[in-house]
Design a protein around this motif. Structure first.
Motif, short mmCIF file in Angstrom:
data_model
loop_
_atom_site.label_atom_id
_atom_site.label_comp_id
_atom_site.label_asym_id
_atom_site.label_seq_id
_atom_site.Cartn_x
_atom_site.Cartn_y
_atom_site.Cartn_z
N HIS A 14 0.85 -1.19 0.00
CA HIS A 14 0.00 0.00 0.00
C HIS A 14 0.89 1.25 0.00
O HIS A 14 1.98 1.23 0.57
N PRO A 15 0.43 2.35 -0.59
CA PRO A 15 1.19 3.61 -0.46
C PRO A 15 1.02 4.19 0.94
O PRO A 15 0.01 3.94 1.60
N PRO A 39 2.11 14.44 -3.01
CA PRO A 39 2.43 15.78 -2.47
C PRO A 39 2.95 15.74 -1.03
O PRO A 39 3.86 16.49 -0.68
N ASP A 40 2.41 14.87 -0.20
CA ASP A 40 2.86 14.81 1.20
C ASP A 40 4.31 14.35 1.30
O ASP A 40 5.07 14.82 2.16
N ILE A 41 4.70 13.42 0.42
CA ILE A 41 6.09 12.95 0.45
C ILE A 41 7.02 14.04 -0.07
O ILE A 41 8.13 14.24 0.47
N LEU A 82 9.00 6.69 7.42
CA LEU A 82 7.62 6.29 7.71
C LEU A 82 6.73 6.41 6.47
O LEU A 82 5.72 5.72 6.36
N LEU A 83 7.13 7.27 5.55
CA LEU A 83 6.37 7.42 4.29
C LEU A 83 6.87 6.46 3.22
O LEU A 83 6.51 6.59 2.05
N ALA A 84 7.68 5.43 3.64
CA ALA A 84 8.16 4.35 2.76
C ALA A 84 9.12 4.85 1.69
O ALA A 84 9.21 4.26 0.61
N VAL A 85 9.86 5.94 2.00
CA VAL A 85 10.92 6.38 1.09
C VAL A 85 12.16 5.54 1.39
O VAL A 85 12.63 5.53 2.54
N PRO A 86 12.70 4.79 0.42
CA PRO A 86 13.85 3.92 0.68
C PRO A 86 15.06 4.71 1.17
O PRO A 86 15.23 5.90 0.85
#
Length: 437
Positions: A143-144, A174-176, A206-210
């Motif tokens: 999930h995103p 936009p949030d990322i 936490l926003l799943a950015v590697p």
């Protein structure tokens, strides 16, 4: 001709026809004399009733041919239909299931076969049908972490194999992007930064950015519009919901990845088979799609409740599947092993009579005499059943023709109960209101 005389003639003709048709294969026990299968005729005929030397002395009673519940100790007429009572011989009932005596001719005609109850080894095993399914501990739902748009999609169809860390798609959120800008401001120590560098870095995670993307943002000192969505594990993509240009939210399952190197097999086990079943018990499966191959596994989990309709317990087995030969939704022939059970009293399973209210066998007493016996059965495998009580080692039981013998014994018991004190009054009360013929 009077009506009464006509009825007597009809009954006599019917009984005579029965004697001519079935006389050679009739049960030899005199106990059947009061049943609809009984006759009163010369004992010299082969296969006819004969006196049982092991039974108590018989007594003479009189029964109505049309209403066998009417029993008298002396000749008379039926109070219901007015017919003359017919003489019969009744033996005192000493057992719940009276013994039945058969002549050798009748035994041969019925094809009666017997086997000996003996003690020995019985391997505990359950054979059942199972279904291959995913190991739910090896399923990943992607999930995103923020709402955005799918900008690029690297997968085109379900069923594609993927490796851990492989890019599945790229999307813009936009949030990322806003979190990246806060990270850069915090890193430079600018007055516009809302949080410190460590908190900004954790927010990106936490926003799943590697991590490698975060390092690139830090190195290049500029944000990325597109963030990669990567496979969390090795496996097969079993579901794709994301498409290029699609708007997705946190609740959107973009991808589902399954690791099929290990699978579950779900089986249903009957209530009477679960006594020794426990996690860790070895199991083996075969599937029609792979003839000649077997897979070894074990019991993984026993579910906490039985199905109220089928009275079965759901059991989960686990099997390694390194070459991916086992596919979800395949049917499998399953055998679960529980080891040997020693010194078991066992008989052929075909000897059991299961009516729903009782479990019994017919024991051969010798000299053509047979008697039903209630038993408690246990484990069953390969045509052999364990007997927990009701028999002893060395007892001989009937394996063919036992249903007819059991029925005759029960019929005899029913008629003898009618001859007990108080039975006549109960029968009369049951027929109150019926007029004579």
């Amino acid at each position: 001709m009077s009506r009464r005389a006509f009825l007597l003639g009809v009954v006599a003709l019917g009984w005579s026809a029965w004697a001519m048709t079935f006389g050679d294969t009739a049960f030899a026990s005199e106990a059947t004399a009061g049943s609809p299968l009984a006759t009163t005729h010369d004992d010299s005929h082969a296969g006819h009733a004969h006196a049982d030397p092991h039974s108590p002395a018989a007594v003479t009673q009189y029964v109505c041919p049309m209403h066998p519940q009417i029993i008298r100790d002396e000749p008379g007429t039926c109070p219901i239909c007015g017919m003359d009572l017919v003489e019969k011989r009744v033996e005192p009932m000493t057992d719940r299931y009276p013994p039945v005596s058969l002549t050798s001719a009748v035994v041969q005609t019925l094809g009666v076969r017997t086997a000996v109850a003996e003690r020995g080894l019985l391997w505990r095993a359950i054979r059942t049908l199972g279904r291959v399914t995913y190991d739910e501990t090896r399923l990943a739902h992607v999930h995103p972490r923020a709402s955005g748009w799918i900008e690029a999609l690297d997968l085109r169809a379900e069923g594609e194999p993927v490796k851990r860390g492989q890019t599945l798609a790229e999307f813009y959120a936009p949030d990322i992007l806003s979190a990246q800008i806060d990270f850069l401001l915090a890193r430079e120590g600018r007055s516009g930064a809302r949080i410190d560098t460590d908190k900004a870095r954790n927010l990106l995670r936490l926003l799943a950015v590697p991590d490698d993307v975060i390092s690139a943002i830090e190195r290049d000192d500029r944000p990325r519009n597109r963030i990669p969505v990567r496979a969390p594990m090795d496996g097969i993509v079993t579901r794709i919901e994301a498409r290029e240009g699609m708007y997705v939210t946190e609740s959107t399952e973009m991808f589902r990845v399954a690791d099929l190197s290990r699978v579950w097999v779900m089986v249903d086990v009957y209530e009477h088979q679960i006594d020794w079943l426990k996690p860790g018990a070895p199991a083996e499966i075969r599937v029609p799609a792979r003839p000649g191959r077997t897979w070894d596994g074990q019991v993984d989990y026993l579910y906490p409740e039985l199905d109220p309709d089928t009275r079965t317990l759901r059991v989960r087995l686990v099997f390694d599947n390194p070459d991916l030969s086992l596919k979800p939704n395949m049917f499998a022939d399953v055998e679960i092993f529980g080891g040997p059970k020693r010194d078991v009293l066992k008989i052929p399973a075909e000897a059991l009579i299961v009516t729903g209210t009782r479990t019994s066998v017919v024991r051969a007493l010798g000299d053509g005499r047979f008697q039903p016996v209630d038993v408690v059965s246990g484990m069953q495998r390969d045509g052999v059943v364990e007997i927990l009580s009701g028999l002893e080692a060395g007892d001989r039981v009937v394996t063919s023709g036992q249903f007819l013998i059991d029925s005759e014994s029960n019929l005899r018991a029913s008629f003898q109960r009618l001859s007990e004190p108080g039975a006549e009054g109960a029968a009369a009360a049951a027929h109150s209101g019926h007029g004579g013929h």
